[in-house]
Design an enzyme around this catalytic site. Structure first.
Site, PDB file in Angstrom:
ATOM      1  N   LYS A  14     -25.534  11.152  -7.773  1.00 13.19           N
ATOM      2  CA  LYS A  14     -24.764  10.122  -7.062  1.00 13.19           C
ATOM      3  C   LYS A  14     -24.482   8.921  -7.973  1.00 13.19           C
ATOM      4  O   LYS A  14     -23.359   8.444  -8.048  1.00 13.19           O
ATOM      5  CB  LYS A  14     -25.522   9.642  -5.803  1.00 13.19           C
ATOM      6  CG  LYS A  14     -25.826  10.768  -4.810  1.00 13.19           C
ATOM      7  CD  LYS A  14     -26.516  10.258  -3.549  1.00 13.19           C
ATOM      8  CE  LYS A  14     -27.900   9.656  -3.741  1.00 13.19           C
ATOM      9  NZ  LYS A  14     -28.941  10.610  -4.184  1.00 13.19           N
ATOM     10  N   ARG A  89     -28.762   6.856   5.054  1.00 10.12           N
ATOM     11  CA  ARG A  89     -29.790   7.883   4.827  1.00 10.12           C
ATOM     12  C   ARG A  89     -30.450   8.343   6.114  1.00 10.12           C
ATOM     13  O   ARG A  89     -31.339   9.196   6.065  1.00 10.12           O
ATOM     14  CB  ARG A  89     -30.871   7.286   3.943  1.00 10.12           C
ATOM     15  CG  ARG A  89     -30.815   7.763   2.495  1.00 10.12           C
ATOM     16  CD  ARG A  89     -31.902   7.003   1.770  1.00 10.12           C
ATOM     17  NE  ARG A  89     -32.411   7.690   0.642  1.00 10.12           N
ATOM     18  CZ  ARG A  89     -32.016   7.459  -0.609  1.00 10.12           C
ATOM     19  NH1 ARG A  89     -31.047   6.621  -0.868  1.00 10.12           N
ATOM     20  NH2 ARG A  89     -32.594   8.099  -1.599  1.00 10.12           N
ATOM     21  N   ARG A 128     -35.672  12.442 -16.335  1.00  6.80           N
ATOM     22  CA  ARG A 128     -35.289  11.034 -16.398  1.00  6.80           C
ATOM     23  C   ARG A 128     -36.536  10.140 -16.407  1.00  6.80           C
ATOM     24  O   ARG A 128     -36.562   9.093 -17.045  1.00  6.80           O
ATOM     25  CB  ARG A 128     -34.395  10.653 -15.211  1.00  6.80           C
ATOM     26  CG  ARG A 128     -33.917   9.203 -15.330  1.00  6.80           C
ATOM     27  CD  ARG A 128     -32.972   8.813 -14.238  1.00  6.80           C
ATOM     28  NE  ARG A 128     -33.588   8.943 -12.936  1.00  6.80           N
ATOM     29  CZ  ARG A 128     -32.941   8.796 -11.801  1.00  6.80           C
ATOM     30  NH1 ARG A 128     -31.661   8.539 -11.799  1.00  6.80           N
ATOM     31  NH2 ARG A 128     -33.576   8.913 -10.655  1.00  6.80           N
ATOM     32  N   ARG A 134     -38.457   4.271 -13.923  1.00  5.77           N
ATOM     33  CA  ARG A 134     -38.511   4.310 -12.451  1.00  5.77           C
ATOM     34  C   ARG A 134     -39.810   4.968 -12.032  1.00  5.77           C
ATOM     35  O   ARG A 134     -40.052   6.136 -12.326  1.00  5.77           O
ATOM     36  CB  ARG A 134     -37.304   5.087 -11.905  1.00  5.77           C
ATOM     37  CG  ARG A 134     -36.172   4.167 -11.492  1.00  5.77           C
ATOM     38  CD  ARG A 134     -35.016   4.927 -10.925  1.00  5.77           C
ATOM     39  NE  ARG A 134     -35.300   5.538  -9.620  1.00  5.77           N
ATOM     40  CZ  ARG A 134     -34.362   6.026  -8.820  1.00  5.77           C
ATOM     41  NH1 ARG A 134     -33.097   5.955  -9.176  1.00  5.77           N
ATOM     42  NH2 ARG A 134     -34.689   6.574  -7.672  1.00  5.77           N
ATOM     43  N   ARG A 146     -39.739  12.786  -2.029  1.00  2.55           N
ATOM     44  CA  ARG A 146     -38.388  12.246  -1.808  1.00  2.55           C
ATOM     45  C   ARG A 146     -37.461  13.339  -1.267  1.00  2.55           C
ATOM     46  O   ARG A 146     -36.626  13.077  -0.399  1.00  2.55           O
ATOM     47  CB  ARG A 146     -37.828  11.668  -3.113  1.00  2.55           C
ATOM     48  CG  ARG A 146     -38.468  10.347  -3.489  1.00  2.55           C
ATOM     49  CD  ARG A 146     -38.321  10.031  -4.970  1.00  2.55           C
ATOM     50  NE  ARG A 146     -36.944   9.843  -5.394  1.00  2.55           N
ATOM     51  CZ  ARG A 146     -36.568   9.804  -6.674  1.00  2.55           C
ATOM     52  NH1 ARG A 146     -37.463   9.924  -7.644  1.00  2.55           N
ATOM     53  NH2 ARG A 146     -35.305   9.625  -6.983  1.00  2.55           N
TER      54      ARG A 146
HETATM   55  P1  AP5 Z   1     -28.435  10.340 -10.810  1.00  4.06           P
HETATM   56  O1  AP5 Z   1     -26.981  10.191 -11.036  1.00  4.06           O
HETATM   57  O2  AP5 Z   1     -29.302   9.184 -11.014  1.00  4.06           O
HETATM   58  O3  AP5 Z   1     -28.696  10.965  -9.346  1.00  4.06           O
HETATM   59  P2  AP5 Z   1     -28.876  10.239  -7.972  1.00  4.06           P
HETATM   60  O4  AP5 Z   1     -28.367  11.171  -6.940  1.00  4.06           O
HETATM   61  O5  AP5 Z   1     -28.273   8.876  -8.026  1.00  4.06           O
HETATM   62  O6  AP5 Z   1     -30.455  10.192  -7.906  1.00  4.06           O
HETATM   63  P3  AP5 Z   1     -31.464   9.025  -7.539  1.00  4.06           P
HETATM   64  O7  AP5 Z   1     -32.716   9.238  -8.278  1.00  4.06           O
HETATM   65  O8  AP5 Z   1     -30.817   7.709  -7.615  1.00  4.06           O
HETATM   66  O9  AP5 Z   1     -31.777   9.441  -6.087  1.00  4.06           O
HETATM   67  P4  AP5 Z   1     -32.322   8.736  -4.873  1.00  4.06           P
HETATM   68  O10 AP5 Z   1     -31.298   8.975  -3.855  1.00  4.06           O
HETATM   69  O11 AP5 Z   1     -33.694   9.238  -4.576  1.00  4.06           O
HETATM   70  O12 AP5 Z   1     -32.554   7.224  -5.323  1.00  4.06           O
HETATM   71  P5  AP5 Z   1     -32.159   5.852  -4.678  1.00  4.06           P
HETATM   72  O13 AP5 Z   1     -32.134   4.874  -5.766  1.00  4.06           O
HETATM   73  O14 AP5 Z   1     -30.978   5.988  -3.810  1.00  4.06           O
HETATM   74  O15 AP5 Z   1     -28.905  11.578 -11.707  1.00  4.06           O
HETATM   75  C1  AP5 Z   1     -30.267  11.949 -11.804  1.00  4.06           C
HETATM   76  C2  AP5 Z   1     -30.554  12.460 -13.227  1.00  4.06           C
HETATM   77  O16 AP5 Z   1     -29.799  13.665 -13.448  1.00  4.06           O
HETATM   78  C3  AP5 Z   1     -30.128  11.487 -14.335  1.00  4.06           C
HETATM   79  O17 AP5 Z   1     -31.046  11.540 -15.371  1.00  4.06           O
HETATM   80  C4  AP5 Z   1     -28.748  12.025 -14.774  1.00  4.06           C
HETATM   81  O18 AP5 Z   1     -28.471  11.715 -16.102  1.00  4.06           O
HETATM   82  C5  AP5 Z   1     -28.929  13.518 -14.560  1.00  4.06           C
HETATM   83  N1  AP5 Z   1     -27.653  14.200 -14.231  1.00  4.06           N
HETATM   84  C6  AP5 Z   1     -26.639  13.703 -13.463  1.00  4.06           C
HETATM   85  N2  AP5 Z   1     -25.641  14.610 -13.362  1.00  4.06           N
HETATM   86  C7  AP5 Z   1     -26.039  15.704 -14.065  1.00  4.06           C
HETATM   87  C8  AP5 Z   1     -25.434  16.969 -14.337  1.00  4.06           C
HETATM   88  N3  AP5 Z   1     -24.234  17.304 -13.870  1.00  4.06           N
HETATM   89  N4  AP5 Z   1     -26.141  17.859 -15.096  1.00  4.06           N
HETATM   90  C9  AP5 Z   1     -27.378  17.537 -15.590  1.00  4.06           C
HETATM   91  N5  AP5 Z   1     -28.000  16.342 -15.378  1.00  4.06           N
HETATM   92  C10 AP5 Z   1     -27.337  15.433 -14.622  1.00  4.06           C
HETATM   93  O19 AP5 Z   1     -33.415   5.559  -3.717  1.00  4.06           O
HETATM   94  C11 AP5 Z   1     -34.692   5.278  -4.215  1.00  4.06           C
HETATM   95  C12 AP5 Z   1     -35.608   4.888  -3.070  1.00  4.06           C
HETATM   96  O20 AP5 Z   1     -35.128   3.683  -2.455  1.00  4.06           O
HETATM   97  C13 AP5 Z   1     -35.729   5.881  -1.919  1.00  4.06           C
HETATM   98  O21 AP5 Z   1     -36.688   6.869  -2.156  1.00  4.06           O
HETATM   99  C14 AP5 Z   1     -36.096   4.963  -0.759  1.00  4.06           C
HETATM  100  O22 AP5 Z   1     -37.460   4.640  -0.797  1.00  4.06           O
HETATM  101  C15 AP5 Z   1     -35.300   3.711  -1.050  1.00  4.06           C
HETATM  102  N6  AP5 Z   1     -33.960   3.700  -0.414  1.00  4.06           N
HETATM  103  C16 AP5 Z   1     -32.767   3.660  -1.059  1.00  4.06           C
HETATM  104  N7  AP5 Z   1     -31.752   3.656  -0.191  1.00  4.06           N
HETATM  105  C17 AP5 Z   1     -32.305   3.719   1.046  1.00  4.06           C
HETATM  106  C18 AP5 Z   1     -31.772   3.783   2.368  1.00  4.06           C
HETATM  107  N8  AP5 Z   1     -30.441   3.781   2.587  1.00  4.06           N
HETATM  108  N9  AP5 Z   1     -32.647   3.838   3.400  1.00  4.06           N
HETATM  109  C19 AP5 Z   1     -33.985   3.818   3.193  1.00  4.06           C
HETATM  110  N10 AP5 Z   1     -34.559   3.781   1.977  1.00  4.06           N
HETATM  111  C20 AP5 Z   1     -33.723   3.733   0.907  1.00  4.06           C
HETATM  112 MG    MG Z   2     -29.052   6.900  -7.657  1.00  3.48          MG
END
Ligand code: AP5
Ligand code: MG
Length: 193
Positions: A14, A89, A128, A134, A146
């Protein structure tokens, strides 16, 4: 306004794809994960409370993230549109977002759902974690927690938008550019529909 949700499990790409999409389509990027990490970095009360949940791989309360999104919408009154990343979410967050947008005469136009196998997600996140700093990426148990949280509470958000015919599934494995092309095609098809 054109508002899109980039949806998918942790590690589905994402954040990676958001950076490219906001440049191409002139959208404002709203990532609740990024907003929460900036609260943590600034050591705010909200950040400190969120950190303990995030470190366990659990969602923070709906009211916290809905409040952050509401302020972000207020702070960007002239945006051409928003890209929501990592939000909504839960179904409650989706309903709250629809209300916030409709108060502003807008709506979600499309939800793009990145589809990636669990093994690939775990591999990407642990990889990562070697360099990202992180804390929720370094431990396999937290990474899997997660994904469990996603399956239990978040995947229903796609069903919620499916009833309004707004969901497009996208293969989230392949090169970053291949996936970007598929996302762009789905957006352009919606914009001209
Ligand atoms: P990346 O692009 O970072 O993927 P992502 O989907 O953004 O993954 P996140 O780790 O950000 O997911 P998340 O949803 O758990 O985190 P968030 O910050 O929202 O890619 C991941 C890796 O893969 C990278 O190293 C990238 O380089 C690699 N990659 C990308 N594309 C690729 C490809 N095609 N091939 C190979 N490799 C590739 O949330 C974190 C925490 O915050 C949650 O757990 C929760 O506690 C809280 N939180 C956030 N939002 C909410 C909400 N709305 N409600 C409640 N809690 C929330
Ligand atoms: Mg993300």
């Amino acid at each position: 306004m054109f508002n899109l949700i980039l949806f998918g499990p942790p590690g589905s790409g994402k954040g990676t794809q958001s950076e490219k999409l906001i440049n191409k389509f002139g959208l404002k990027h709203l990532s609740t994960g990024d907003l929460l990490r900036s609260e943590i970095a600034n050591q705010t009360k909200l950040g400190l409370e969120a950190k303990s949940l995030m470190d366990k791989g659990q969602l923070v309360p709906d009211a916290v993230v809905v409040g952050m999104i509401s302020s972000a919408l207020d702070n960007n009154p002239y945006a051409k549109g928003f890209l929501f990343d990592g939000f909504p979410r839960t179904t409650a967050q989706a309903e709250a977002l629809d209300n916030l947008l409709s108060q502003r005469g807008a709506a979600i136009n499309i939800l793009l759902a990145l589809n990636v196998t669990e093994e690939e997600l775990v591999k990407r996140l642990l990889n990562r974690g070697l360099t990202s700093g992180r804390s929720d990426d370094t431990n396999e148990e937290v990474v899997r927690a997660r994904i469990v949280e996603y399956n239990k509470k978040t995947s229903a958000v796609a069903d919620y938008y499916r009833q309004f015919d707004k969901v497009v599934m996208i293969k989230g494995e392949g090169t970053v550019d291949e996936i970007f092309d598929a996302l762009c095609q789905a957006i352009m098809a919606k914009q001209t529909a």
